[in-house]
Design a protein around this motif. Structure first.
Motif, PDB file in Angstrom:
ATOM      1  N   LEU A 215       0.813  -1.211   0.000  1.00 25.77           N
ATOM      2  CA  LEU A 215       0.000   0.000   0.000  1.00 25.77           C
ATOM      3  C   LEU A 215       0.845   1.259   0.000  1.00 25.77           C
ATOM      4  N   HIS A 219       0.338   4.148  -2.750  1.00 26.32           N
ATOM      5  CA  HIS A 219      -0.075   5.509  -2.393  1.00 26.32           C
ATOM      6  C   HIS A 219       0.934   6.540  -2.895  1.00 26.32           C
ATOM      7  N   ARG A 238      -9.576   6.178  -1.228  1.00 24.56           N
ATOM      8  CA  ARG A 238      -8.834   4.916  -1.189  1.00 24.56           C
ATOM      9  C   ARG A 238      -9.795   3.857  -0.634  1.00 24.56           C
ATOM     10  N   TYR A 240     -10.956   0.001  -0.123  1.00 25.19           N
ATOM     11  CA  TYR A 240     -10.277  -1.286   0.014  1.00 25.19           C
ATOM     12  C   TYR A 240     -11.303  -2.413   0.102  1.00 25.19           C
ATOM     13  N   MET A 275      -6.073   4.152   3.921  1.00 19.74           N
ATOM     14  CA  MET A 275      -7.333   3.691   3.347  1.00 19.74           C
ATOM     15  C   MET A 275      -8.506   4.356   4.079  1.00 19.74           C
TER      16      MET A 275
END
Length: 311
Positions: A215, A219, A238, A240, A275
């Protein structure tokens, strides 16, 4: 933050921090023909979840069509937002896809979003008459599609676009969406992540292939592209898709354990790893997992994240 013995979701060196966005929670509705799909959707709505995502694999004979199901879900629910998680672009011509999303948004009172993918399972796509694209071609087509979709949502007349994969030749668009529909890309790799940062409203990976360990790098690529385009990286959602099981026993690893483990791991992913929305893709009894997620996990994560942000 994690109690002794609990598996840590991600390592400290991968910590990306918190973009500070409001949390949202959803359910990943697999469109199995024989399942009580609308009953499950109504349950998610009653339980107060924010999102219902539906995967899009038209070549899967055991699935109902995703766009038909999205429309039915929107019709039988009151508040939850719906989105394809993610739409298979090679089998969804982008101008028509844009019209479908805008129409659903209008008819549902602003409850549609658009998850979009470059395509996978190319033999199956080809069997349904779709193009068989190389990775580079697929990403180029996705980039063109994002631009076309935004043009169509403008409601303009005489729209034109001359791309390698798609064209508009004096198209008249409408209806205009009821709200600013988010384009959330299900992408990985440097080029896809850069496209998300440069041109999309969100990134929608799944924990099965975008594990917590990757991640931070993902990002960073999104953020770098966003900044280069003059955009605020924090403006990009974001989302998930989290695959796992809520149990009563001991931890069996990441997202496989009791509610308190889920609370700690989702909190870590929110405040430490960027996230801001979690869409449950559960194993086992779907209704039981959905109810436990909504009642035992979601409120506690909201409280814990609020506490950490205020602290």
């Amino acid at each position: 933050m994690n109690p002794p013995g609990l598996r840590v979701a991600v390592s400290e060196e991968d910590d990306m921090g918190d973009y500070g966005r409001p949390l949202e929670f959803g359910y990943f509705l697999v469109p199995n023909t024989g399942d009580p799909l609308l009953e499950t959707a109504r349950l998610a709505d009653r339980l107060g979840l924010d999102l219902i995502g539906i995967q899009d694999h038209p070549y899967q004979r055991g699935y109902v069509d995703t766009w038909t199901l999205l429309s039915m879900v929107a019709a039988v629910t009151e508040r939850v937002r719906v989105f394809p998680d993610v739409a298979s672009l090679p089998l969804r011509q982008p101008a028509v896809l844009a019209k479908a999303a805008a129409s659903l948004d209008v008819l549902s009172g602003g409850r549609a979003e658009l998850g979009l993918g470059a395509g996978a399972f190319w033999e199956a796509i080809g069997a349904f008459g779709g193009p068989r694209r190389t990775p580079g071609e697929a990403m180029g087509a996705l980039e063109e599609a994002v631009e076309i979709i935004r043009q169509v949502w403008s409601g303009g007349r005489g729209l034109r676009f001359d791309g390698e994969h798609y064209t508009l030749s004096g198209a008249n668009a409408g209806p205009v969406p009821a709200h600013d529909i988010g384009i959330w890309l299900g992408v990985k790799g440097p080029r896809g992540l850069a496209l998300a940062g440069r041109a999309a409203d969100g990134w929608v990976p799944s924990s099965s292939w975008a594990t917590p360990e990757v991640l931070a790098e993902s990002h960073a690529r999104i953020d770098e592209a966003a900044a280069a385009a003059g955009r605020d990286p924090a403006a990009i959602r974001r989302i998930y898709n989290v695959n796992g099981a809520i149990t009563d026993g001991e931890s069996r690893g990441f997202l496989h354990g009791p509610p308190d483990q889920w609370v700690e791991e989702l909190t870590d992913l929110a405040v430490g790893h960027g996230m801001d929305a979690f869409v449950l893709w559960p194993e086992g009894d779907q209704h039981k997992q959905l109810e436990r997620f909504a009642t035992e996990v979601v409120p506690a994560v909201r409280d814990q994240v609020r506490h950490e942000r205020e602290g």
